[in-house]
Design a protein around this motif. Sequence first.
Motif, PDB file in Angstrom:
ATOM      1  N   TYR A  10       0.867  -1.182   0.000  1.00 11.71           N
ATOM      2  CA  TYR A  10       0.000   0.000   0.000  1.00 11.71           C
ATOM      3  C   TYR A  10       0.899   1.227   0.000  1.00 11.71           C
ATOM      4  CZ  TYR A  10      -3.962   2.720   2.143  1.00 11.71           C
ATOM      5  OH  TYR A  10      -4.972   3.604   2.456  1.00 11.71           O
ATOM      6  N   GLU A  11       1.086   1.830  -1.211  1.00 11.27           N
ATOM      7  CA  GLU A  11       2.121   2.844  -1.370  1.00 11.27           C
ATOM      8  C   GLU A  11       1.916   3.611  -2.668  1.00 11.27           C
ATOM      9  OE1 GLU A  11       5.133  -0.175  -1.359  1.00 11.27           O
ATOM     10  OE2 GLU A  11       5.313  -0.161  -3.552  1.00 11.27           O
ATOM     11  N   ILE A  12       2.601   4.762  -2.792  1.00 12.01           N
ATOM     12  CA  ILE A  12       2.661   5.472  -4.060  1.00 12.01           C
ATOM     13  C   ILE A  12       3.848   4.926  -4.854  1.00 12.01           C
ATOM     14  CG2 ILE A  12       1.461   7.498  -3.176  1.00 12.01           C
ATOM     15  CD1 ILE A  12       4.161   8.903  -2.894  1.00 12.01           C
ATOM     16  N   HIS A  13       4.193   5.581  -5.963  1.00  8.59           N
ATOM     17  CA  HIS A  13       5.305   5.102  -6.775  1.00  8.59           C
ATOM     18  C   HIS A  13       6.626   5.221  -6.012  1.00  8.59           C
ATOM     19  CE1 HIS A  13       2.776   4.603 -10.242  1.00  8.59           C
ATOM     20  NE2 HIS A  13       2.396   5.865 -10.222  1.00  8.59           N
ATOM     21  N   GLY A  14       7.553   4.319  -6.338  1.00 13.14           N
ATOM     22  CA  GLY A  14       8.818   4.274  -5.613  1.00 13.14           C
ATOM     23  C   GLY A  14       9.643   5.534  -5.713  1.00 13.14           C
ATOM     24  N   ASN A  15       9.474   6.314  -6.782  1.00 11.24           N
ATOM     25  CA  ASN A  15      10.238   7.554  -6.915  1.00 11.24           C
ATOM     26  C   ASN A  15       9.545   8.740  -6.260  1.00 11.24           C
ATOM     27  OD1 ASN A  15       8.118   7.981  -8.675  1.00 11.24           O
ATOM     28  ND2 ASN A  15       9.386   8.644 -10.404  1.00 11.24           N
ATOM     29  N   GLY A  16       8.407   8.488  -5.597  1.00  8.71           N
ATOM     30  CA  GLY A  16       7.690   9.559  -4.912  1.00  8.71           C
ATOM     31  C   GLY A  16       6.602  10.209  -5.732  1.00  8.71           C
ATOM     32  N   ASP A  17       6.414   9.774  -6.966  1.00  6.57           N
ATOM     33  CA  ASP A  17       5.356  10.316  -7.813  1.00  6.57           C
ATOM     34  C   ASP A  17       3.990   9.826  -7.349  1.00  6.57           C
ATOM     35  OD1 ASP A  17       7.152  11.591  -9.455  1.00  6.57           O
ATOM     36  OD2 ASP A  17       6.997  10.148 -11.109  1.00  6.57           O
ATOM     37  N   GLY A  18       2.973  10.623  -7.668  1.00  8.52           N
ATOM     38  CA  GLY A  18       1.613  10.125  -7.558  1.00  8.52           C
ATOM     39  C   GLY A  18       0.828  10.648  -6.378  1.00  8.52           C
ATOM     40  N   PRO A  20      -1.706   9.931  -3.355  1.00 12.37           N
ATOM     41  CA  PRO A  20      -2.082   8.791  -2.513  1.00 12.37           C
ATOM     42  C   PRO A  20      -3.554   8.383  -2.639  1.00 12.37           C
ATOM     43  CG  PRO A  20      -0.673  10.280  -1.293  1.00 12.37           C
ATOM     44  CD  PRO A  20      -1.007  10.976  -2.579  1.00 12.37           C
ATOM     45  N   HIS A  21      -4.424   9.338  -2.908  1.00 14.21           N
ATOM     46  CA  HIS A  21      -5.832   8.958  -3.051  1.00 14.21           C
ATOM     47  C   HIS A  21      -6.025   8.108  -4.293  1.00 14.21           C
ATOM     48  CE1 HIS A  21     -10.204   9.203  -3.584  1.00 14.21           C
ATOM     49  NE2 HIS A  21     -10.224   9.378  -2.280  1.00 14.21           N
ATOM     50  N   GLU A  22      -5.367   8.467  -5.392  1.00 19.29           N
ATOM     51  CA  GLU A  22      -5.514   7.731  -6.640  1.00 19.29           C
ATOM     52  C   GLU A  22      -4.778   6.395  -6.626  1.00 19.29           C
ATOM     53  OE1 GLU A  22      -4.147  10.270  -9.737  1.00 19.29           O
ATOM     54  OE2 GLU A  22      -5.702  11.801  -9.393  1.00 19.29           O
ATOM     55  N   LEU A  23      -3.650   6.326  -5.932  1.00 21.58           N
ATOM     56  CA  LEU A  23      -2.812   5.131  -5.970  1.00 21.58           C
ATOM     57  C   LEU A  23      -3.009   4.203  -4.776  1.00 21.58           C
ATOM     58  CD1 LEU A  23       0.539   6.758  -7.170  1.00 21.58           C
ATOM     59  CD2 LEU A  23      -1.172   5.571  -8.552  1.00 21.58           C
ATOM     60  N   MET A  24      -3.611   4.699  -3.717  1.00 21.69           N
ATOM     61  CA  MET A  24      -3.779   3.896  -2.512  1.00 21.69           C
ATOM     62  C   MET A  24      -5.256   3.778  -2.124  1.00 21.69           C
ATOM     63  SD  MET A  24      -0.500   5.608  -0.524  1.00 21.69           S
ATOM     64  CE  MET A  24      -0.725   4.821   1.071  1.00 21.69           C
ATOM     65  N   VAL A  25      -5.876   4.896  -1.832  1.00 22.25           N
ATOM     66  CA  VAL A  25      -7.216   4.868  -1.231  1.00 22.25           C
ATOM     67  C   VAL A  25      -8.272   4.355  -2.208  1.00 22.25           C
ATOM     68  CG1 VAL A  25      -9.021   6.250  -0.150  1.00 22.25           C
ATOM     69  CG2 VAL A  25      -6.608   6.710   0.378  1.00 22.25           C
ATOM     70  N   GLU A  26      -8.356   4.942  -3.394  1.00 25.28           N
ATOM     71  CA  GLU A  26      -9.420   4.568  -4.329  1.00 25.28           C
ATOM     72  C   GLU A  26      -9.325   3.107  -4.778  1.00 25.28           C
ATOM     73  OE1 GLU A  26     -11.520   3.671  -7.873  1.00 25.28           O
ATOM     74  OE2 GLU A  26      -9.337   3.869  -7.799  1.00 25.28           O
ATOM     75  N   PRO A  27      -8.144   2.639  -5.236  1.00 29.67           N
ATOM     76  CA  PRO A  27      -8.091   1.227  -5.651  1.00 29.67           C
ATOM     77  C   PRO A  27      -8.318   0.254  -4.500  1.00 29.67           C
ATOM     78  CG  PRO A  27      -5.913   2.260  -5.790  1.00 29.67           C
ATOM     79  CD  PRO A  27      -6.881   3.353  -5.549  1.00 29.67           C
ATOM     80  N   THR A  28      -7.888   0.610  -3.296  1.00 31.69           N
ATOM     81  CA  THR A  28      -8.103  -0.290  -2.155  1.00 31.69           C
ATOM     82  C   THR A  28      -9.567  -0.338  -1.760  1.00 31.69           C
ATOM     83  OG1 THR A  28      -5.841   0.142  -1.400  1.00 31.69           O
ATOM     84  CG2 THR A  28      -7.352  -0.830   0.196  1.00 31.69           C
ATOM     85  N   ASN A  29     -10.274   0.768  -1.897  1.00 27.32           N
ATOM     86  CA  ASN A  29     -11.725   0.739  -1.662  1.00 27.32           C
ATOM     87  C   ASN A  29     -12.399  -0.238  -2.616  1.00 27.32           C
ATOM     88  OD1 ASN A  29     -12.144   2.473   0.504  1.00 27.32           O
ATOM     89  ND2 ASN A  29     -12.228   4.301  -0.780  1.00 27.32           N
ATOM     90  N   TYR A  68      -3.858  12.146   4.130  1.00 30.54           N
ATOM     91  CA  TYR A  68      -3.555  11.339   5.314  1.00 30.54           C
ATOM     92  C   TYR A  68      -4.831  10.872   6.014  1.00 30.54           C
ATOM     93  CZ  TYR A  68      -2.508   9.833   9.946  1.00 30.54           C
ATOM     94  OH  TYR A  68      -2.480   9.080  11.087  1.00 30.54           O
ATOM     95  N   ASP A  69      -5.798  11.773   6.180  1.00 24.70           N
ATOM     96  CA  ASP A  69      -7.013  11.391   6.907  1.00 24.70           C
ATOM     97  C   ASP A  69      -7.729  10.233   6.223  1.00 24.70           C
ATOM     98  OD1 ASP A  69      -6.575  13.299   8.835  1.00 24.70           O
ATOM     99  OD2 ASP A  69      -8.016  14.751   8.043  1.00 24.70           O
ATOM    100  N   ALA A  70      -7.786  10.257   4.892  1.00 21.64           N
ATOM    101  CA  ALA A  70      -8.456   9.173   4.163  1.00 21.64           C
ATOM    102  C   ALA A  70      -7.704   7.861   4.330  1.00 21.64           C
ATOM    103  CB  ALA A  70      -8.573   9.540   2.681  1.00 21.64           C
ATOM    104  N   ILE A  71      -6.372   7.918   4.364  1.00 18.30           N
ATOM    105  CA  ILE A  71      -5.565   6.713   4.557  1.00 18.30           C
ATOM    106  C   ILE A  71      -5.821   6.119   5.940  1.00 18.30           C
ATOM    107  CG2 ILE A  71      -3.185   5.904   4.880  1.00 18.30           C
ATOM    108  CD1 ILE A  71      -2.410   7.951   2.652  1.00 18.30           C
ATOM    109  N   ALA A  72      -5.776   6.964   6.965  1.00 15.78           N
ATOM    110  CA  ALA A  72      -6.000   6.476   8.324  1.00 15.78           C
ATOM    111  C   ALA A  72      -7.398   5.886   8.475  1.00 15.78           C
ATOM    112  CB  ALA A  72      -5.776   7.614   9.323  1.00 15.78           C
ATOM    113  N   ARG A  73      -8.395   6.551   7.870  1.00 16.61           N
ATOM    114  CA  ARG A  73      -9.766   6.025   7.934  1.00 16.61           C
ATOM    115  C   ARG A  73      -9.858   4.683   7.223  1.00 16.61           C
ATOM    116  NH1 ARG A  73     -11.342  11.376   6.810  1.00 16.61           N
ATOM    117  NH2 ARG A  73     -11.616  10.838   4.600  1.00 16.61           N
TER     118      ARG A  73
END
Length: 363
Positions: A10-18, A20-29, A68-73
Amino acid sequence: MLKPIFTLDYEIHGNGDGCPHELMVEPTNRMLDLFEQYGAKLTIMADVAEILKFKEYKETTGRDDYHYDAIARQLSDAVRRGHDAQLHLHASYFNAKHEAGRWVQDWSEYNFAGLRLERLIEIVRAGKSYLEDLLQPVNPKYVCNVFRAANWSVSPSRNVVRALLANGITVDTSVFKHGKREGIVSFDYSNAHSDLLPWRADEEDICRRNPNGSLVEIPIYCERRWIGAFFSMNRLYRAKMTRAHRIQNLSPAPSAPGQGEKRSSGLRRKLALLTDRHAWKADFNQCTGSQLIRALERAEKKMPAQKSRALPFVLIGHSKQFTRANEESLRPFLAFVSQRKDRFGFATFGDCLDEVRTFAAEN
């Protein structure tokens, strides 16, 4: 009985791009909703190093630009719904600075296994404490006791194993048999004890079984296969994404062979790509559902005689790669497992950890 365990880095791109809502929260939902249609469970391997930086940014600036708040939730909600969250770390984020709208990581800490023992203990403690502080109010029985290193970096093993045990983490799931890499992160897991079954790991070499070891390694399921077995549209998408977001200026110091040697080496590598067998992980982003079904059936044949014991079949995926097409391609595998409860069952590590420890002690 084999228990597929879906582990999600559960992470963004390795180079720091992206975002977090698009790469972590939305697909995990989407993944959580999909899994619950089939009774499946998700284990979110949360990159706490990144998450702590997103939290720090919000507290410092007053802006939640990194969601951050969306990730923690989401982590809290997942545990509330019966899923799990465990520890994943990209250590290069702990000293990261936010400059010109992006994260500048500390590349000297990119190789997790190369860090000194004291530093490893410190950052593992920070990650474990964060997850337990966040999730124990949701589930008082929650414990962070499973770890996966970024880039599968658990070799050399001695300091990694000691740091995990010092923090009460008794399970690692970073190793995949047949895996081998040379570069900023180097490892060779060719001689790992098993491609499927868990083992008590030796402190000096996590790939080696030691019946007195205190850390249990539960490997990501992997086979040695020829290059044609890797083909899928999902895998092509992964390759395109990796190329678009590759880490710049982070490579081992080049040797200086002659031009003829360079050409010869390049030809050998291309030939080896076609003729050798390579590490094929049970990656639910890159494999099709039918490929995963066949892999699960092959793994079932490797089970020891006491098939009534619940043992894990660990799959790996990444939230940033979970596309709509991937969502549909995974459905046949989810349906296959859910319809064969006499042979398989979805699980998290916690669901079968007691049996895993007993098996590892006996085998």
